[in-house]
Write a protein that holds these residues in place. Structure first.
Motif, PDB file in Angstrom:
ATOM      1  N   ALA A 278     -34.372 106.523  -8.366  1.00 14.35           N
ATOM      2  CA  ALA A 278     -33.986 105.385  -9.209  1.00 14.35           C
ATOM      3  C   ALA A 278     -32.479 105.203  -9.298  1.00 14.35           C
ATOM      4  CB  ALA A 278     -34.562 105.560 -10.606  1.00 14.35           C
ATOM      5  N   ASN A 279     -31.742 106.043  -8.573  1.00 11.52           N
ATOM      6  CA  ASN A 279     -30.320 106.164  -8.826  1.00 11.52           C
ATOM      7  C   ASN A 279     -29.503 104.899  -8.575  1.00 11.52           C
ATOM      8  OD1 ASN A 279     -27.533 107.535  -8.010  1.00 11.52           O
ATOM      9  ND2 ASN A 279     -28.661 108.799  -9.448  1.00 11.52           N
ATOM     10  N   TRP A 280     -29.263 104.536  -7.340  1.00 17.39           N
ATOM     11  CA  TRP A 280     -28.481 103.329  -7.066  1.00 17.39           C
ATOM     12  C   TRP A 280     -29.239 102.077  -7.465  1.00 17.39           C
ATOM     13  CZ3 TRP A 280     -23.579 102.912  -6.750  1.00 17.39           C
ATOM     14  CH2 TRP A 280     -22.793 103.921  -6.189  1.00 17.39           C
ATOM     15  N   ARG A 281     -30.559 102.183  -7.514  1.00 19.09           N
ATOM     16  CA  ARG A 281     -31.365 101.036  -7.928  1.00 19.09           C
ATOM     17  C   ARG A 281     -30.964 100.586  -9.335  1.00 19.09           C
ATOM     18  NH1 ARG A 281     -36.217  99.070  -6.140  1.00 19.09           N
ATOM     19  NH2 ARG A 281     -37.353  97.806  -7.656  1.00 19.09           N
ATOM     20  N   ALA A 282     -30.736 101.577 -10.208  1.00 17.96           N
ATOM     21  CA  ALA A 282     -30.317 101.239 -11.568  1.00 17.96           C
ATOM     22  C   ALA A 282     -28.976 100.518 -11.557  1.00 17.96           C
ATOM     23  CB  ALA A 282     -30.227 102.509 -12.411  1.00 17.96           C
ATOM     24  N   ALA A 283     -28.095 100.945 -10.651  1.00 16.50           N
ATOM     25  CA  ALA A 283     -26.787 100.279 -10.545  1.00 16.50           C
ATOM     26  C   ALA A 283     -26.954  98.838 -10.098  1.00 16.50           C
ATOM     27  CB  ALA A 283     -25.917 101.039  -9.543  1.00 16.50           C
ATOM     28  N   THR A 284     -27.868  98.626  -9.156  1.00 14.18           N
ATOM     29  CA  THR A 284     -28.120  97.270  -8.662  1.00 14.18           C
ATOM     30  C   THR A 284     -28.705  96.395  -9.766  1.00 14.18           C
ATOM     31  OG1 THR A 284     -28.569  98.282  -6.532  1.00 14.18           O
ATOM     32  CG2 THR A 284     -29.179  95.978  -6.784  1.00 14.18           C
ATOM     33  N   MET A 285     -29.633  96.977 -10.541  1.00 16.62           N
ATOM     34  CA  MET A 285     -30.238  96.226 -11.647  1.00 16.62           C
ATOM     35  C   MET A 285     -29.181  95.851 -12.690  1.00 16.62           C
ATOM     36  SD  MET A 285     -33.282  95.597 -11.071  1.00 16.62           S
ATOM     37  CE  MET A 285     -33.613  95.788  -9.350  1.00 16.62           C
ATOM     38  N   LEU A 286     -28.287  96.803 -12.961  1.00 16.24           N
ATOM     39  CA  LEU A 286     -27.215  96.511 -13.929  1.00 16.24           C
ATOM     40  C   LEU A 286     -26.378  95.330 -13.438  1.00 16.24           C
ATOM     41  CD1 LEU A 286     -25.495  97.120 -16.416  1.00 16.24           C
ATOM     42  CD2 LEU A 286     -24.215  98.768 -15.047  1.00 16.24           C
ATOM     43  N   LEU A 287     -26.158  95.282 -12.130  1.00 16.07           N
ATOM     44  CA  LEU A 287     -25.372  94.188 -11.568  1.00 16.07           C
ATOM     45  C   LEU A 287     -26.106  92.854 -11.755  1.00 16.07           C
ATOM     46  CD1 LEU A 287     -22.667  94.078 -10.138  1.00 16.07           C
ATOM     47  CD2 LEU A 287     -23.864  94.174  -7.966  1.00 16.07           C
ATOM     48  N   ALA A 288     -27.404  92.865 -11.458  1.00 14.15           N
ATOM     49  CA  ALA A 288     -28.180  91.616 -11.562  1.00 14.15           C
ATOM     50  C   ALA A 288     -28.239  91.132 -13.009  1.00 14.15           C
ATOM     51  CB  ALA A 288     -29.586  91.838 -11.013  1.00 14.15           C
TER      52      ALA A 288
END
Lengths: 411, 202
Positions: A304-314
């Motif tokens: 879930a690591n970078w995915r969370a970063a991507t979600m935060l961006l969206a």
């Protein structure tokens, strides 16, 4: 018409010696110097830290460069459209754009030292066994990279200095021909700016993952650049109003327009970001998807690591500001607009971090060097901006459209 | 539909006059007059100009338009409807596996969701603007005034309606003259002699 004539004294529009603004270059410069030294010391402690330093430094320089370049874009568009409303904030943008040559000095030596650590395509042994990198070699080679990088910085610095100097000459002479000359030159400058910014995005950020390519990446980089510039411009304008320099000069109408542009480019960024993702996701071609895979699926250890970063961006770079910046009342409220602008600056930093760091860490990791690099570059950036701002009037005081800008009202 | 029955405002029942119409020479004079009419407490009146006068809505004391809220609502409805339609079609109505992707693949729905959101917002904006402006209105009592033809050329007008609680045939006319109006007239609601050139009032 709603108000009587406002009287603004020209000596209100300069930074006086001894004021907080006059001390900014010294304080920010000291912070920048100290944290640059700290970053270098930390970088020398181990090979991993050196690698981390180059990536953190790249994030920091690109983040502040975006503010300067976006402000240059604002100045160019302002002249190209012969805009009236924004004359009162144009000098701030002219000054911020002139931080680009200083950021070039921070960019070039560090990236030159870090080429091998930053860019996989500089590894001759890797290229020897990699058909794709061999095909890309006419573009992705160190000589070409440096020729282009120097061209970018020369072009941007030249444009930024030309528009600032011409505008400042008008402060003295009041010559309207200068406005006409800038308006005639700016469309050409916009075209040159678009090409250089696109290829700078390709060279410095996209080539971090040299197998990947996206023809939309230049536009994506541009959209984030302009968002950060309008956010910075809003914060700076608010600061000058609070310190009294812009009292009676800048009104809620100007903040309303800055807020509208910030909102518009936030939406534009989202449109471009999603379009880039959408086409790659839909076509599902391996050499295109790997870049998003590393940002959407972390490691087996921590998926879930970078995915969370991507979600935060969206969510943070689009969904939240879309609804927050939409109402008219928020754009006209100083405090809420300040919150929105600072938020967008933070989100743009996150965007640059997200573009660069998956290249270094397969799992999202923060380092002390991220912070020290940001403070180092940020200090130098603020010191330069503060010094430039203190060198003359804070508005183009004899611009032929200044009166129009002072009286500007949204319909 | 109720769109063609706005010949004369309903409130006019029992009044012989529509109200007072005053013409002003300059936008500045009109602006000042609007401030005075607003401050005098009139509520049933309007300013009519051939071109937009900036800030006039403030001088008139108009409240902000409700249109943005309608546009937000219709825009979100359009987007929601678009997303719901695609979800239903792909999961329930006509399930097809396309390029090996799951049935519910939300990224694929975004373009249509976005477009329908824009469509909903645009329709809401245009139709809402028409509705809030009571358009189309095919006739208006002010068209009885010869002077009023100048509203599409160089005439700047204030019209105060007879059913305004503060209205008085003589005082209101004098009030407007005092504000610098160059022409002040009483506009009749219905003039049978004028029946031939349109209006449609029997």
């Amino acid at each position: 018409m709603a108000h009587g004539p406002r009287i603004v004294h020209l000596d209100q529009l300069v930074i006086r010696p001894g004021s907080g603004w006059a001390r900014l270059p010294l304080i920010a410069g000291a912070v920048g110097f100290v944290f640059t030294i700290v970053s270098i010391v930390l970088a020398r402690s181990s090979p991993e830290s050196t690698k981390q330093f180059f990536h953190s430094w790249l994030v920091a320089v690109v983040f502040f460069l975006c503010i300067g370049l976006g402000c240059l874009f604002f100045v160019l568009i302002h002249h190209a459209t012969k805009a009236g409303w924004g004359v009162v904030v144009r000098r701030l943008a002219e000054n911020l754009a002139c931080t680009v040559p200083v950021l070039a000095v921070l960019f070039i030596p560090v990236v030159a030292l870090g080429m091998y650590d930053l860019f996989h395509w500089t590894h001759a042994d890797a290229v020897a066994h990699d058909r794709l990198l061999q095909v890309k070699e006419p573009w992705l080679n160190e000589t070409g990279f440096w020729i282009r990088t120097v061209i970018y910085f020369v072009v941007w610095s030249g444009l930024a200095l030309y528009f600032r100097n011409a505008s400042r000459r008008q402060d003295d002479s009041g010559d309207e021909a200068l406005s006409r000359r800038m308006a005639r030159f700016s469309p050409v400058a916009v075209a040159v700016f678009a090409v250089t910014l696109t290829f700078a995005g390709f060279d410095w950020l996209m080539s971090l993952e040299p197998h990947w390519y996206s023809t939309m990446f230049g536009v994506y980089f541009f959209a984030g650049t302009v968002v950060s510039a309008f956010a910075a411009l809003t914060v700076l304008t608010l600061a000058f109003e609070r310190s009294g320099h812009f009292r009676g000069v800048v009104t809620g109408e100007h903040f309303h327009d800055l807020g509208k542009l910030l909102f518009a480019f936030t939406v534009f960024w989202a449109y471009i970001a999603f379009s880039q993702f959408f086409l790659i996701w839909y076509a599902n071609i391996p050499e295109e998807t790997n870049w998003f895979l590393s940002r959407l699926h972390g490691t087996d250890h921590n998926p879930a690591n970078w995915r969370a970063a991507t979600m935060l961006l969206a969510i943070g770079h689009f969904a939240v500001p879309f609804f927050f910046l939409m109402p008219r009342t928020i754009k006209r409220n100083r405090t809420l607009l300040l919150i929105g602008a600072l938020w967008m600056l933070a989100m743009h930093l996150w965007d640059v971090f997200w573009l660069v760091m998956p290249n270094l860490h397969r799992e999202m990791t923060f380092s002390l060097l991220d912070l020290t690099s940001l403070l180092g570059v940020g200090g130098v950036f603020l010191a330069t901006a503060g010094w430039l701002l203190s060198r003359g009037s804070l508005v183009p005081s004899r611009d032929p459209r200044l009166v129009e800008s002072l009286a500007f009202e949204n319909i | 539909m109720g769109l063609m029955t706005l010949d004369v405002p309903e409130a006019s029942a029992g009044y012989s006059h529509y109200g007072v119409l005053a013409r002003f020479e300059t936008a500045k004079a009109l602006y000042r007059a609007c401030e005075a009419v607003r401050d005098a407490g009139y509520s049933k009146w309007d300013a009519l100009t051939p071109f937009p006068v900036h800030g006039l809505e403030k001088a008139m004391g108009l409240k902000p338009s409700k249109l943005p809220f309608l546009v937000l609502a219709t825009g979100l409805s359009g987007a929601g409807l678009g997303f719901a339609l695609q979800s239903w079609v792909h999961i329930q109505g006509y399930p097809l596996i396309i390029s090996g992707k799951p049935l519910f693949t939300w990224p694929a729905f975004v373009p249509v969701t976005f477009e329908l959101g824009v469509l909903g917002a645009a329709l809401g904006a245009v139709l809402g603007m028409f509705a809030f402006n009571k358009l189309p209105t095919y006739h208006h009592p002010l068209f009885r005034s010869k002077n009023f033809t100048r509203v599409t050329d160089d005439g700047l007008f204030i019209a105060i309606e007879a059913w305004d609680p503060k209205y008085d045939d003589r005082d209101t006319a004098e009030f407007l003259s005092g504000l610098g109006a160059v022409e002040v007239e009483h506009v009749p609601i219905d003039d049978p002699a004028d029946d031939s050139d349109g209006g449609g009032a029997a």
